[in-house]
Design a protein around this motif. Sequence first.
Motif, PDB file in Angstrom:
ATOM      1  N   HIS A   1       0.869  -1.176   0.000  1.00 30.98           N
ATOM      2  CA  HIS A   1       0.000   0.000   0.000  1.00 30.98           C
ATOM      3  C   HIS A   1       0.905   1.225   0.000  1.00 30.98           C
ATOM      4  O   HIS A   1       1.726   1.387   0.917  1.00 30.98           O
ATOM      5  N   CYS A   2       0.782   2.051  -1.033  1.00 30.62           N
ATOM      6  CA  CYS A   2       1.687   3.191  -1.187  1.00 30.62           C
ATOM      7  C   CYS A   2       0.959   4.490  -0.838  1.00 30.62           C
ATOM      8  O   CYS A   2      -0.078   4.792  -1.437  1.00 30.62           O
ATOM      9  N   PHE A   3       1.511   5.254   0.103  1.00 33.34           N
ATOM     10  CA  PHE A   3       0.862   6.504   0.520  1.00 33.34           C
ATOM     11  C   PHE A   3       1.798   7.690   0.344  1.00 33.34           C
ATOM     12  O   PHE A   3       2.965   7.642   0.752  1.00 33.34           O
ATOM     13  N   ASP A   4       1.258   8.740  -0.256  1.00 37.15           N
ATOM     14  CA  ASP A   4       2.035   9.981  -0.362  1.00 37.15           C
ATOM     15  C   ASP A   4       1.063  11.140  -0.551  1.00 37.15           C
ATOM     16  O   ASP A   4      -0.127  10.911  -0.790  1.00 37.15           O
ATOM     17  N   VAL A   5       1.592  12.341  -0.459  1.00 38.06           N
ATOM     18  CA  VAL A   5       0.718  13.514  -0.565  1.00 38.06           C
ATOM     19  C   VAL A   5       0.347  13.841  -2.004  1.00 38.06           C
ATOM     20  O   VAL A   5      -0.610  14.571  -2.263  1.00 38.06           O
ATOM     21  N   MET A   6       1.155  13.338  -2.959  1.00 37.67           N
ATOM     22  CA  MET A   6       0.787  13.467  -4.363  1.00 37.67           C
ATOM     23  C   MET A   6       1.231  12.208  -5.073  1.00 37.67           C
ATOM     24  O   MET A   6       2.064  11.466  -4.563  1.00 37.67           O
ATOM     25  N   ALA A   7       0.680  11.965  -6.250  1.00 36.93           N
ATOM     26  CA  ALA A   7       0.943  10.683  -6.906  1.00 36.93           C
ATOM     27  C   ALA A   7       1.979  10.822  -8.020  1.00 36.93           C
ATOM     28  O   ALA A   7       1.707  11.395  -9.062  1.00 36.93           O
ATOM     29  N   LEU A   8       3.175  10.295  -7.770  1.00 35.37           N
ATOM     30  CA  LEU A   8       4.197  10.230  -8.814  1.00 35.37           C
ATOM     31  C   LEU A   8       4.010   8.962  -9.636  1.00 35.37           C
ATOM     32  O   LEU A   8       4.683   8.753 -10.630  1.00 35.37           O
ATOM     33  N   ASP A   9       3.116   8.079  -9.153  1.00 32.25           N
ATOM     34  CA  ASP A   9       2.945   6.763  -9.751  1.00 32.25           C
ATOM     35  C   ASP A   9       1.478   6.360  -9.520  1.00 32.25           C
ATOM     36  O   ASP A   9       0.869   6.773  -8.526  1.00 32.25           O
ATOM     37  N   SER A  10       0.946   5.537 -10.415  1.00 30.90           N
ATOM     38  CA  SER A  10      -0.476   5.190 -10.296  1.00 30.90           C
ATOM     39  C   SER A  10      -0.765   4.326  -9.066  1.00 30.90           C
ATOM     40  O   SER A  10      -1.920   4.174  -8.667  1.00 30.90           O
ATOM     41  N   ARG A  11       0.277   3.772  -8.458  1.00 29.13           N
ATOM     42  CA  ARG A  11       0.058   2.933  -7.268  1.00 29.13           C
ATOM     43  C   ARG A  11      -0.272   3.756  -6.019  1.00 29.13           C
ATOM     44  O   ARG A  11      -0.705   3.205  -5.012  1.00 29.13           O
ATOM     45  N   VAL A  12      -0.011   5.053  -6.077  1.00 28.73           N
ATOM     46  CA  VAL A  12      -0.085   5.868  -4.858  1.00 28.73           C
ATOM     47  C   VAL A  12      -1.523   6.186  -4.456  1.00 28.73           C
ATOM     48  O   VAL A  12      -2.337   6.575  -5.285  1.00 28.73           O
ATOM     49  N   THR A  13      -1.821   6.018  -3.181  1.00 26.36           N
ATOM     50  CA  THR A  13      -3.043   6.562  -2.593  1.00 26.36           C
ATOM     51  C   THR A  13      -2.663   7.887  -1.959  1.00 26.36           C
ATOM     52  O   THR A  13      -1.775   7.934  -1.101  1.00 26.36           O
ATOM     53  N   VAL A  14      -3.303   8.959  -2.417  1.00 26.29           N
ATOM     54  CA  VAL A  14      -2.967  10.283  -1.894  1.00 26.29           C
ATOM     55  C   VAL A  14      -3.645  10.489  -0.546  1.00 26.29           C
ATOM     56  O   VAL A  14      -4.859  10.353  -0.424  1.00 26.29           O
TER      57      VAL A  14
END
Length: 219
Positions: free
Chosen positions: A90-103
Motif C-alpha cells: 500500500h503506497c501513501f504519499d501527498v501526491m501521486a508520482l505513480d499510479s500505485r499511490v493513494t494520496v
Amino acid sequence: MEERLDSARFRYINQQLYTRPSHEAVRLFQEDPEAFAVYHRGFAQQVARWPENPVLRFVRYLRNRPASLVVADFGCGDCTLARSIRNKVHCFDVMALDSRVTVCDMSQVPLEAASVDVVVFCLALMGTNLCEILEEANRVLRVGGTLLVAEVASRFGDLRAFLGALAGLGFRLVSKDVSGSHFYAMELQKESPPRNPGGARTGKTAAGLALLPCLYKRR
Ligand code: SAH
C-alpha cells in the motif's frame, strides 16, 4: 541559474515539511503541484550522491522475507519499494508520482486496523506530529508486525530517547544500523498498542520522539 533556483526551492520546501504538522504538507503540495516536482527532483539528486540508497536496503530485506507479507509504505515517493518486490504494497504519499499511490496524509491512512505486516518509513518521518504518525503506523500494524525506519543520521539528536519514545508507542527495537555516514536504519516490532493511546491528541507527546529537521546542504 535555473538549477540554483530549483536547489533553493527544494531546500525551502524541505524545511517546510520538517517544521509543520504533516497534514499541512498535503495542502502545501495541492496548492502548488509544481513544488512537488521540484521537491522530488531535489530529493532524488541528494540521495543519488549517497553511498547507498536506504530504500534499496529495505528492498533487500523484504526480498529475504515471505512475499505474502503485506506492506504499507508511508511517504512512498516514486514507489521504488513497490516496484521492486512481489509483496502487496500500500503506497501513501501527498501526491501521486505513480499510479500505485493513494494520496493522503500519513497521519491518517485508509487502512483497517491490524491489516498489514510491515510498515516502512524510508526518509519519510517528516512533520512535527511524529507521535500521531507513529500511532497511525501502530494502528495499521498487526501485533508482531515490523516497523522499518531509515532516517538521515544527523536528525537523531538523541537516538536513545527516540528509541525510548518508540518503546512507549509499542515498538520494540529488533536491530539498528547506525554505522552509516548518511542514514541510520532500524527494525522494530509492534508489541502492543501505544501505552498512552491518543497521546498525540491529549498533548502527552511521547517525550524524546523529536527528530531534528534535515537541512540538506546547499549545492
Ligand atoms: N520513501 C521514498 C521517498 C522519501 S521522500 C524513498 O525513500 O525514496 C519523503 C516522501 O514523504 C515524499 O515523497 C513526500 O511527499 C512524502 N511525505 C511528506 N509528508 C507527507 C505526509 N504528510 N503524508 C504522506 N506523505 C508525505
